[in-house]
Design a protein around this motif. Structure first.
Motif, PDB file in Angstrom:
ATOM      1  N   LEU A 259       2.707   6.761 -40.852  1.00 14.61           N
ATOM      2  CA  LEU A 259       2.607   7.385 -39.660  1.00 14.61           C
ATOM      3  C   LEU A 259       2.605   8.813 -39.380  1.00 14.61           C
ATOM      4  N   GLU A 260       3.818   9.171 -40.252  1.00 16.83           N
ATOM      5  CA  GLU A 260       3.187  10.690 -40.163  1.00 16.83           C
ATOM      6  C   GLU A 260       1.887  10.945 -39.946  1.00 16.83           C
ATOM      7  N   ARG A 261       0.728  10.581 -40.858  1.00 17.34           N
ATOM      8  CA  ARG A 261      -0.237  11.855 -40.928  1.00 17.34           C
ATOM      9  C   ARG A 261      -1.066  11.080 -40.018  1.00 17.34           C
ATOM     10  N   ALA A 262      -0.343   9.934 -39.483  1.00 19.91           N
ATOM     11  CA  ALA A 262      -1.755   9.516 -38.194  1.00 19.91           C
ATOM     12  C   ALA A 262      -0.782  10.506 -37.031  1.00 19.91           C
ATOM     13  N   LYS A 263       0.901  10.648 -37.341  1.00 21.97           N
ATOM     14  CA  LYS A 263       1.014  11.771 -36.113  1.00 21.97           C
ATOM     15  C   LYS A 263       0.275  12.898 -35.878  1.00 21.97           C
ATOM     16  N   ALA A 264      -0.449  13.448 -37.275  1.00 21.67           N
ATOM     17  CA  ALA A 264      -1.202  14.642 -37.825  1.00 21.67           C
ATOM     18  C   ALA A 264      -2.443  14.849 -37.422  1.00 21.67           C
ATOM     19  N   LEU A 265      -2.931  13.483 -37.118  1.00 23.23           N
ATOM     20  CA  LEU A 265      -4.350  13.489 -35.998  1.00 23.23           C
ATOM     21  C   LEU A 265      -4.404  13.344 -34.956  1.00 23.23           C
ATOM     22  N   GLY A 266      -2.960  13.429 -34.172  1.00 20.46           N
ATOM     23  CA  GLY A 266      -3.068  13.268 -32.855  1.00 20.46           C
ATOM     24  C   GLY A 266      -1.920  12.273 -32.085  1.00 20.46           C
ATOM     25  N   ALA A 267      -1.051  11.274 -32.513  1.00 21.29           N
ATOM     26  CA  ALA A 267      -1.069  10.266 -32.661  1.00 21.29           C
ATOM     27  C   ALA A 267       0.208  10.319 -31.551  1.00 21.29           C
ATOM     28  N   ASP A 268       0.103  10.079 -30.531  1.00 16.69           N
ATOM     29  CA  ASP A 268       1.209  10.485 -29.886  1.00 16.69           C
ATOM     30  C   ASP A 268       2.521   9.915 -30.127  1.00 16.69           C
ATOM     31  N   HIS A 269       2.031   8.630 -30.093  1.00 20.42           N
ATOM     32  CA  HIS A 269       3.712   7.719 -30.667  1.00 20.42           C
ATOM     33  C   HIS A 269       3.645   6.271 -31.783  1.00 20.42           C
ATOM     34  N   LEU A 270       4.742   6.728 -31.971  1.00 17.38           N
ATOM     35  CA  LEU A 270       4.773   5.776 -33.555  1.00 17.38           C
ATOM     36  C   LEU A 270       5.887   4.241 -33.904  1.00 17.38           C
ATOM     37  N   VAL A 271       5.228   3.557 -34.511  1.00 15.56           N
ATOM     38  CA  VAL A 271       6.368   2.267 -34.623  1.00 15.56           C
ATOM     39  C   VAL A 271       5.595   1.783 -35.413  1.00 15.56           C
ATOM     40  N   ASN A 272       6.762   1.808 -36.329  1.00 14.17           N
ATOM     41  CA  ASN A 272       7.054   0.414 -37.730  1.00 14.17           C
ATOM     42  C   ASN A 272       6.445  -0.078 -37.580  1.00 14.17           C
ATOM     43  N   TYR A 273       5.728  -1.191 -37.562  1.00 16.86           N
ATOM     44  CA  TYR A 273       5.784  -2.619 -36.974  1.00 16.86           C
ATOM     45  C   TYR A 273       6.731  -3.805 -37.916  1.00 16.86           C
ATOM     46  N   ARG A 274       7.072  -2.438 -39.242  1.00 14.67           N
ATOM     47  CA  ARG A 274       7.976  -4.093 -40.531  1.00 14.67           C
ATOM     48  C   ARG A 274       9.478  -4.114 -39.722  1.00 14.67           C
ATOM     49  N   THR A 275       9.954  -2.272 -38.729  1.00 15.23           N
ATOM     50  CA  THR A 275      11.607  -1.863 -38.648  1.00 15.23           C
ATOM     51  C   THR A 275      11.252  -2.568 -37.512  1.00 15.23           C
ATOM     52  N   THR A 276      10.703  -2.410 -36.160  1.00 15.30           N
ATOM     53  CA  THR A 276      10.361  -2.897 -35.192  1.00 15.30           C
ATOM     54  C   THR A 276       9.396  -3.334 -35.243  1.00 15.30           C
ATOM     55  N   PRO A 277       9.643  -4.861 -35.389  1.00 11.47           N
ATOM     56  CA  PRO A 277       8.317  -5.772 -35.083  1.00 11.47           C
ATOM     57  C   PRO A 277       8.365  -6.590 -33.907  1.00 11.47           C
ATOM     58  N   ASP A 278       9.041  -6.595 -33.471  1.00  5.78           N
ATOM     59  CA  ASP A 278       8.503  -6.655 -31.616  1.00  5.78           C
ATOM     60  C   ASP A 278       8.297  -5.582 -30.921  1.00  5.78           C
ATOM     61  N   TRP A 279       7.267  -4.865 -31.583  1.00  5.71           N
ATOM     62  CA  TRP A 279       6.372  -3.436 -31.247  1.00  5.71           C
ATOM     63  C   TRP A 279       5.799  -3.122 -30.015  1.00  5.71           C
ATOM     64  N   SER A 280       5.291  -4.747 -28.930  1.00  9.57           N
ATOM     65  CA  SER A 280       5.280  -4.590 -27.628  1.00  9.57           C
ATOM     66  C   SER A 280       6.511  -4.073 -26.782  1.00  9.57           C
ATOM     67  N   LYS A 281       7.479  -3.718 -27.955  1.00 13.02           N
ATOM     68  CA  LYS A 281       8.274  -3.561 -26.205  1.00 13.02           C
ATOM     69  C   LYS A 281       8.108  -1.737 -26.216  1.00 13.02           C
ATOM     70  N   PRO A 282       8.090  -1.274 -27.508  1.00 11.83           N
ATOM     71  CA  PRO A 282       7.901   0.386 -27.276  1.00 11.83           C
ATOM     72  C   PRO A 282       6.559   0.875 -26.603  1.00 11.83           C
ATOM     73  N   VAL A 283       5.770  -0.181 -27.257  1.00 12.15           N
ATOM     74  CA  VAL A 283       4.782   0.220 -25.989  1.00 12.15           C
ATOM     75  C   VAL A 283       5.091  -0.001 -24.277  1.00 12.15           C
ATOM     76  N   ARG A 284       5.419  -0.752 -23.707  1.00 11.87           N
ATOM     77  CA  ARG A 284       6.327  -0.596 -22.547  1.00 11.87           C
ATOM     78  C   ARG A 284       7.172  -0.277 -22.288  1.00 11.87           C
ATOM     79  N   GLU A 285       7.763   0.659 -23.242  1.00  9.15           N
ATOM     80  CA  GLU A 285       8.548   2.256 -23.251  1.00  9.15           C
ATOM     81  C   GLU A 285       7.786   3.165 -22.947  1.00  9.15           C
TER      82      GLU A 285
END
Length: 338
Positions: free
Chosen positions: A199-225
């Motif tokens: 995820l940190e490598r993705a951030k360096a490529l320009g990702a605006d938001h990062l979600v670890n789906y192992r620790t946040t399996p309900d990752w649709s919630k961060p998308v909504r937020e």
């Protein structure tokens, strides 16, 4: 010359280097000396005998759709390329333009057409394209499937505009290309991974938001937020049955989910009523045409986008490369060099 060969009973143990006669180009054909090929998840499924359209029940296949090489000779009537040109093999050899058809989708390299995993290959001139000079051979080899899939999904099918929100699942080839294209186009990006390091490598490529789906399996919630409750305009769905329910919860009303992979395997049964409830579009996506490829290459050149090549192996060590893919070790693309 030497070539990679896979046959029954299939499996990584059956990936072998064999001696075969040197080919020669016929009418409308081009002889290419391969310099690099890249791996796609489709290739892993194919050599294991698990791919939807193949492999055949008998007879060997030459794997890999995605390659970079240099033209060594041309047959009679060839006008698109000349000796010395550097070219990419196109995933679908007969899909030049227009919408997909059964005939076009039946011309994929690797199966049913022998693929790019060989020192010398003969391809029809319609199934090759010249490539940007600023890219290395390794980088060019990543473009035909993963890059074009992301490009088509975002811009030909998704019709996205600057400021729209894109969700990219995982950090494999398609998703990383999607991140790079979306960032260059002014789209807001959210990427998921089970690895904080990735995820940190993705951030360096320009990702605006990062979600670890192992620790946040309900990752649709961060998308909504992240979207003020609205949901994502576009989701690059690579998981399949294992993730589609989260995608349905994360997409906005009238949003677009591009189904491009099944790496997460089977999951909960899908309820089509969910689509009715939010008027979302669920679209299967299988690479794209030569016209799309060449428009993508113009964008790569304009924005100087460099594909992410994470691991490189000698082409004779294809099994080790497949093992790395199966273990999910990579970020971006795995390449074999000749």
């Amino acid at each position: 010359m030497r070539a990679l060969n896979v046959s029954e009973p299939w499996g990584l143990d059956q990936v072998k280097v064999v001696e075969v006669p040197d080919p020669s180009p016929g009418l409308g054909e081009v002889l290419v000396r391969m310099r690099a090929v890249s791996l796609n998840f489709r290739d892993l499924l194919m050599v294991q005998g698990m791919y939807g359209r193949g492999p055949p029940t008998a007879g060997p296949i030459t794997p890999f759709s995605d390659g970079c090489g240099v033209v060594e000779a041309v047959g009679q009537g060839v006008t698109r390329v000349a000796v010395g040109d550097r070219v990419a093999t196109l995933f679908f050899q007969n899909w030049v333009s227009g919408p997909p058809t059964l005939e076009k989708l039946g011309s994929a390299l690797g199966h049913p057409i022998p693929g790019a995993g060989r020192e010398l290959g003969v391809f029809h001139e319609d199934g090759l394209s010249k490539v940007p000079e600023f890219l290395s051979d390794h980088e060019v080899s990543t473009l035909p499937c993963a890059a074009l899939t992301a490009w088509r999904g975002l811009f030909h099918d998704g019709r996205l505009e600057p400021g729209d929100t894109v969700v990219l699942q995982g950090t494999g080839g398609v998703s990383i290309f999607g991140l790079q294209f979306a960032h260059a186009a002014g789209l807001r990006t959210l990427i998921t991974s089970s690895s904080d390091e990735k995820l940190e490598r993705a951030k360096a490529l320009g990702a605006d938001h990062l979600v670890n789906y192992r620790t946040t399996p309900d990752w649709s919630k961060p998308v909504r937020e992240a979207t003020g409750g609205r949901g994502a305009d576009f989701i690059m769905e690579v998981g399949g049955g294992g993730t589609i329910q989260q995608s349905m919860r994360a997409v906005k009303i009238g949003g677009h989910i591009a189904i491009i992979g099944v790496v997460a395997g089977p999951g909960e049964p899908f309820n089509p009523a969910s689509l009715i409830g939010n008027s979302a579009k669920l679209q299967g996506l299988s690479v794209g045409s030569r016209d799309m490829f060449e428009s993508m290459c113009r964008a790569l050149e304009l924005h100087r986008i460099k594909p992410v090549v994470d691991k490189v192996y000698p082409w004779t060590e294809a099994r080790a490369a497949f093992e790395a893919m199966r273990a999910g070790e990579h970020f971006g693309k795995i390449v074999l060099e000749f």
